[in-house]
Design an enzyme around this catalytic site. Structure first.
Site, PDB file in Angstrom:
ATOM      1  N   LYS A   1      -7.727  -0.042 -11.022  1.00 59.42           N
ATOM      2  CA  LYS A   1      -9.146  -0.102 -10.640  1.00 59.42           C
ATOM      3  C   LYS A   1      -9.793   1.162 -11.170  1.00 59.42           C
ATOM      4  O   LYS A   1      -9.121   2.169 -11.357  1.00 59.42           O
ATOM      5  CB  LYS A   1      -9.282  -0.094  -9.110  1.00 59.42           C
ATOM      6  CG  LYS A   1      -8.719  -1.294  -8.414  1.00 59.42           C
ATOM      7  CD  LYS A   1      -9.826  -2.291  -8.106  1.00 59.42           C
ATOM      8  CE  LYS A   1      -9.300  -3.470  -7.335  1.00 59.42           C
ATOM      9  NZ  LYS A   1      -8.811  -3.092  -6.001  1.00 59.42           N
TER      10      LYS A   1
ATOM     11  N   HIS B   1     -14.530   7.664  -5.056  1.00 61.27           N
ATOM     12  CA  HIS B   1     -13.299   8.460  -4.979  1.00 61.27           C
ATOM     13  C   HIS B   1     -13.552   9.940  -5.214  1.00 61.27           C
ATOM     14  O   HIS B   1     -12.722  10.778  -4.893  1.00 61.27           O
ATOM     15  CB  HIS B   1     -12.272   7.967  -6.001  1.00 61.27           C
ATOM     16  CG  HIS B   1     -11.615   6.693  -5.608  1.00 61.27           C
ATOM     17  ND1 HIS B   1     -11.655   5.565  -6.385  1.00 61.27           N
ATOM     18  CD2 HIS B   1     -10.895   6.363  -4.506  1.00 61.27           C
ATOM     19  CE1 HIS B   1     -11.003   4.589  -5.780  1.00 61.27           C
ATOM     20  NE2 HIS B   1     -10.533   5.041  -4.641  1.00 61.27           N
TER      21      HIS B   1
ATOM     22  N   HIS C   1     -13.935   5.499  -9.360  1.00 58.45           N
ATOM     23  CA  HIS C   1     -15.397   5.463  -9.259  1.00 58.45           C
ATOM     24  C   HIS C   1     -15.921   6.624  -8.425  1.00 58.45           C
ATOM     25  O   HIS C   1     -15.156   7.416  -7.891  1.00 58.45           O
ATOM     26  CB  HIS C   1     -15.873   4.114  -8.726  1.00 58.45           C
ATOM     27  CG  HIS C   1     -15.328   3.786  -7.369  1.00 58.45           C
ATOM     28  ND1 HIS C   1     -15.851   4.324  -6.234  1.00 58.45           N
ATOM     29  CD2 HIS C   1     -14.292   3.008  -6.992  1.00 58.45           C
ATOM     30  CE1 HIS C   1     -15.159   3.876  -5.199  1.00 58.45           C
ATOM     31  NE2 HIS C   1     -14.212   3.086  -5.635  1.00 58.45           N
TER      32      HIS C   1
HETATM   33  N1  ARG Z   1      -6.304   3.594  -1.682  1.00 55.04           N
HETATM   34  C1  ARG Z   1      -7.177   3.460  -0.559  1.00 55.04           C
HETATM   35  C2  ARG Z   1      -8.588   3.152  -1.025  1.00 55.04           C
HETATM   36  O1  ARG Z   1      -8.981   3.506  -2.124  1.00 55.04           O
HETATM   37  C3  ARG Z   1      -7.238   4.697   0.293  1.00 55.04           C
HETATM   38  C4  ARG Z   1      -5.937   5.090   0.914  1.00 55.04           C
HETATM   39  C5  ARG Z   1      -6.164   5.866   2.166  1.00 55.04           C
HETATM   40  N2  ARG Z   1      -4.982   6.440   2.724  1.00 55.04           N
HETATM   41  C6  ARG Z   1      -4.123   5.850   3.550  1.00 55.04           C
HETATM   42  N3  ARG Z   1      -3.088   6.515   3.961  1.00 55.04           N
HETATM   43  N4  ARG Z   1      -4.346   4.627   3.980  1.00 55.04           N
HETATM   44  O2  ARG Z   1      -9.340   2.564  -0.271  1.00 55.04           O
END
Ligand code: ARG
Length: 565
Positions: free
Chosen positions: A126, A132, A129
Site C-alpha cells: 500500500k 503515515h 501516504h
Molecule cells: N498497520 C496498521 C495501519 O496502518 C497500524 C498498526 C498499528 N499497530 C498495532 N500494533 N496494531 O493501520
C-alpha cells in the site's frame, strides 16, 4: 544545577504550614509574565483556617520571609507570594551547566527502564501516504525524547504485512498481474491490483473465497504463496526506505504482523486454557461486556487469524523479549477501540503489565491544497509531499541566498524539517490541515524559523571563531532580552521532562519557537561584536548556549539543524 523551584519550596517550608513538601511543590506556579517573578505560591487555601483574606495572608507570609541567597525579591501580589530569582546566580548556574553537561536538559529519568516505541507501521503493498507521516514523525520524536532521558528504547516498525488482504494480492496478481509492470512502478501497480480486486469482489463473491483460499495457503506456508508475499514485501520495503531516508528515520527492527503470527497458536491455546474463548457462528470470540466493549474476534469461522490476535501475541512477545516498562503504540486515534480491546483482553488474561501498554494516539491530517490529490483519488503520497517541500525550499533559497554552499543538502534539511515541524506543532491528538503557505513561512512559528535562528547563532559564533573560555563575567548580562533567554534555558529540563512523561513532542516544538523568538529579540537589541570585550564574551557565551539548546531541540524532533541557510 540548582532547581529554583525547590528553593521556593524551602522558603515555603520556613513558614511551617500544615502541608508536606510534595504538596507545596505541586502548588508552585509559574506566573504568566516576567514582571510577576519566576515562581508564585497561591495562599487561598489558608483563608479558612486563618480566617483572613488571602491577600492579607500573602502579605503576612512575605513579611516573615527573607530573600536569602537565591532570591532578589519576594513580594506579595494579591493572594500570591511571588519569588524573583537572583539573576546572577541563575545565569552562572545555567550557562555553566550548558557548557559542562553534554546532555543539557536531560534529567535521566529513564535510567534502567526499557521502553518499546512502535511507530510508522506501514502496510505492505500500500502507498506510504500522508496519514503515515504522523505516526512516523511523532513516534520518531518520542523515541528521541525518551532516549535523551536515558530510557533504553526499542523502536519497532510493526509492518502490516499479514492478513486476508494478502490473499487478495496474491490472487489478483495471479489473475492480472505482470512482473514487468510491477517492477516499473511497484506500489502503484500493487495498489491498482488491490483496488481492482476489491471492486470486482464486491460483485463476485467467488473472488473473496479465492482470496481467503490464498491467505490460508500463506498461513500454511505454501511455497508459492510465501514467495509472492515475500516479493511484495521486499519491493514495498524498498520503496518505503526512500521515504525513511528522506525523513532520517530508522528502526531497531521491522517485526510486523507476519513475524508475530508464529506465536498465535500458543495465544489461542492460552485463551482456551484460561476459558476466555466463546464460540459464535463458528468463529471464536472473547466477550468484553464487563469492560463495556464490543466482543473481539479471535479466529474467523474459516479458521483465519485476525489483526487483534496478532496484536495479543505481539504484546506478550514484547513483554518476554524486552521486559518493557512501557509498550507504546503510536497509532491514529481511529484505532482507539482496537487498543482498548487489546488492553482489556490482556487484562483478562491476567497480565498485570496490560496497564503499561499505551495507545499514543493522534489526530488526522487533511490537505488544504486539493491539488495534491493524486490520480488514485484520495491517497496523497508522502514522498511527493516531501519532494515538493524540497523543491519549494530550493526556490526560496535561490531568491534569498543564491550563493549558499551545499544548496541541495540544505534545501532537503529545511524542506523536510518544515513538514516535520508543522506535524509536531500542535498537541498530537488535534487534527490539522496541511497548508503549504504555513509550512514554509520563514517568519512564522515554523521549522525554518527555528532553523534560521539556530543558523544565525552559528554564523555569529563562527565569525569570531568562538571557543569556550574560563572566567566569563556573567554578571554583565543584565538586559531583559538576555535574562529572558537564561530563564528559558533554565526551564528546558522541565519542558523535556514533561514531553517525555506526556509523550508530547509539541512541548519541544513550542519551546523551540519561544527560544528562537527570544534569541531574535536579543540579537536585534544587544550588539555583540561592537560591545566591549568582556560583555562581548558574555554575549557570545549566551549565543553559544542558545545554539546548543536550539540544535538539541531540533534534533529531538527529528529535524536537522543546518549551520548556514
Ligand atoms: N498497520 C496498521 C495501519 O496502518 C497500524 C498498526 C498499528 N499497530 C498495532 N500494533 N496494531 O493501520
Amino acid at each position: 544545577m540548582i532547581d529554583f523551584k525547590l528553593k521556593v519550596a524551602d522558603k515555603i517550608e520556613e513558614l511551617q504550614l500544615d502541608m508536606n513538601r510534595e504538596e507545596i511543590i505541586s502548588l508552585i506556579e509559574i506566573p504568566p509574565n516576567a514582571e510577576m517573578g519566576d515562581y508564585a505560591f497561591p495562599v487561598f487555601r489558608f483563608a479558612k483556617v486563618l480566617k483572613k483574606a488571602p491577600n492579607l495572608i500573602a502579605e503576612d507570609f512575605v513579611g516573615k520571609l527573607s530573600n536569602g541567597e537565591y532570591f532578589s525579591k519576594i513580594l506579595n501580589v494579591g493572594p500570591y507570594i511571588n519569588f524573583y530569582v537572583n539573576n546572577c546566580i541563575q545565569i552562572k548556574e545555567v550557562l555553566e551547566e550548558v557548557v559542562n553537561n553534554k546532555k543539557f536538559g536531560s534529567k535521566s529519568i529513564g535510567e534502567g527502564k526499557n521502553v518499546v516505541v512502535e511507530f510508522s507501521s506501514t502496510n505492505i503493498a500500500k502507498p506510504f501516504h500522508i496519514g503515515h507521516l504522523r505516526s512516523t514523525v511523532i513516534g520518531n520524536s518520542i523515541n528521541n525524547i525518551l532516549k535523551y532521558q536515558d530510557y533504553n528504547t526499542v523502536s519497532i516498525n510493526y509492518l502490516g504485512d499479514y492478513g486476508t488482504q494478502f490473499g487478495m494480492m496474491i490472487s489478483a496478481y495471479k489473475k492480472w498481474g505482470s512482473k514487468e509492470q510491477i517492477d516499473k512502478d511497484p506500489i502503484n501497480e500493487l495498489l491498482n491490483l488491490y483496488v481492482k480486486y476489491n471492486k470486482e469482489a464486491s460483485e463476485n463473491e467467488a473472488l473473496m473465497d479465492e482470496a481467503r483460499y490464498w491467505f490460508d495457503r500463506l498461513e500454511k506456508k505454501d511455497e508459492e504463496a510465501v514467495e509472492l508475499w515475500q516479493w511484495f514485501k521486499d519491493i514495498s520495503l524498498n520503496e518505503f526506505q526512500r521515504v525513511y531516508k528522506l525523513l532520517g528515520v530508522s528502526f531497531d527492527n521491522y517485526n510486523g504482523e507476519a513475524y508475530h503470527s508464529q506465536f498465535m497458536e500458543d495465544v489461542i491455546k492460552e485463551l482456551e486454557d484460561k476459558n476466555l474463548l466463546k464460540e459464535s457462528d463458528g468463529a471464536m470470540i472473547i466477550d468484553l461486556e464487563k469492560y463495556d466493549l464490543p466482543p473481539v474476534l479471535i479466529k474467523k469461522s474459516n479458521g483465519s487469524s485476525t489483526y487483534i490476535t496478532r496484536d495479543i501475541a505481539t504484546a506478550i512477545y514484547r513483554k518476554k523479549t524486552y521486559d518493557f516498562y512501557k509498550n507504546n503504540y503510536v497509532v491514529a486515534s481511529q484505532q482507539r477501540l482496537h487498543f482498548q480491546q487489546l488492553i482489556a483482553v490482556l487484562t483478562e488474561m491476567g497480565y498485570e503489565w496490560a496497564k503499561d501498554c499505551v495507545h499514543v494516539s493522534f489526530g488526522m491530517v487533511s490537505m488544504k491544497d486539493g491539488a495534491m490529490k493524486t490520480r488514485e483519488g484520495k491517497v496523497v503520497f508522502l514522498e511527493d509531499v516531501l519532494n515538493k517541500a524540497i523543491d519549494k525550499t530550493k526556490n526560496i533559497i535561490e531568491e534569498r541566498n543564491p550563493n549558499l554552499a551545499d544548496k541541495e543538502k540544505v534545501a532537503k534539511e529545511i524542506g523536510v524539517g518544515a513538514i516535520i515541524f508543522q506535524d509536531l506543532f500542535n498537541n498530537r491528538i488535534k487534527d490539522y490541515v496541511f497548508d503549504w503557505d504555513q509550512v514554509l513561512n520563514f517568519d512564522g512559528e515554523t521549522g525554518p524559523y527555528v532553523q534560521y535562528a539556530n543558523a544565525r547563532a552559528s554564523t555569529i559564533l563562527n565569525k569570531v571563531n568562538f571557543k569556550l573560555m574560563e572566567d566569563v563575567n556573567y554578571n554583565l548580562l543584565k538586559e531583559n532580552e538576555e535574562i529572558a533567554i537564561v530563564k528559558l534555558l533554565d526551564n528546558y529540563g522541565n519542558v523535556l521532562e514533561s514531553a517525555a512523561n506526556k509523550l508530547e513532542p509539541s512541548f519541544v516544538t513550542r519551546y523551540a519557537v519561544e527560544l528562537a523568538k527570544a534569541f531574535n529579540r536579543f540579537y536585534n537589541s544587544c550588539p555583540i561584536n561592537s560591545a566591549e570585550e568582556d560583555l562581548k564574551n558574555a554575549r557570545l557565551l549566551l549565543t553559544y548556549a542558545t545554539k546548543v539548546v536550539l540544535t538539541t531541540s531540533l534534533n529531538l524532533l527529528g529535524i536537522a539543524a543546518p549551520e548556514k541557510m
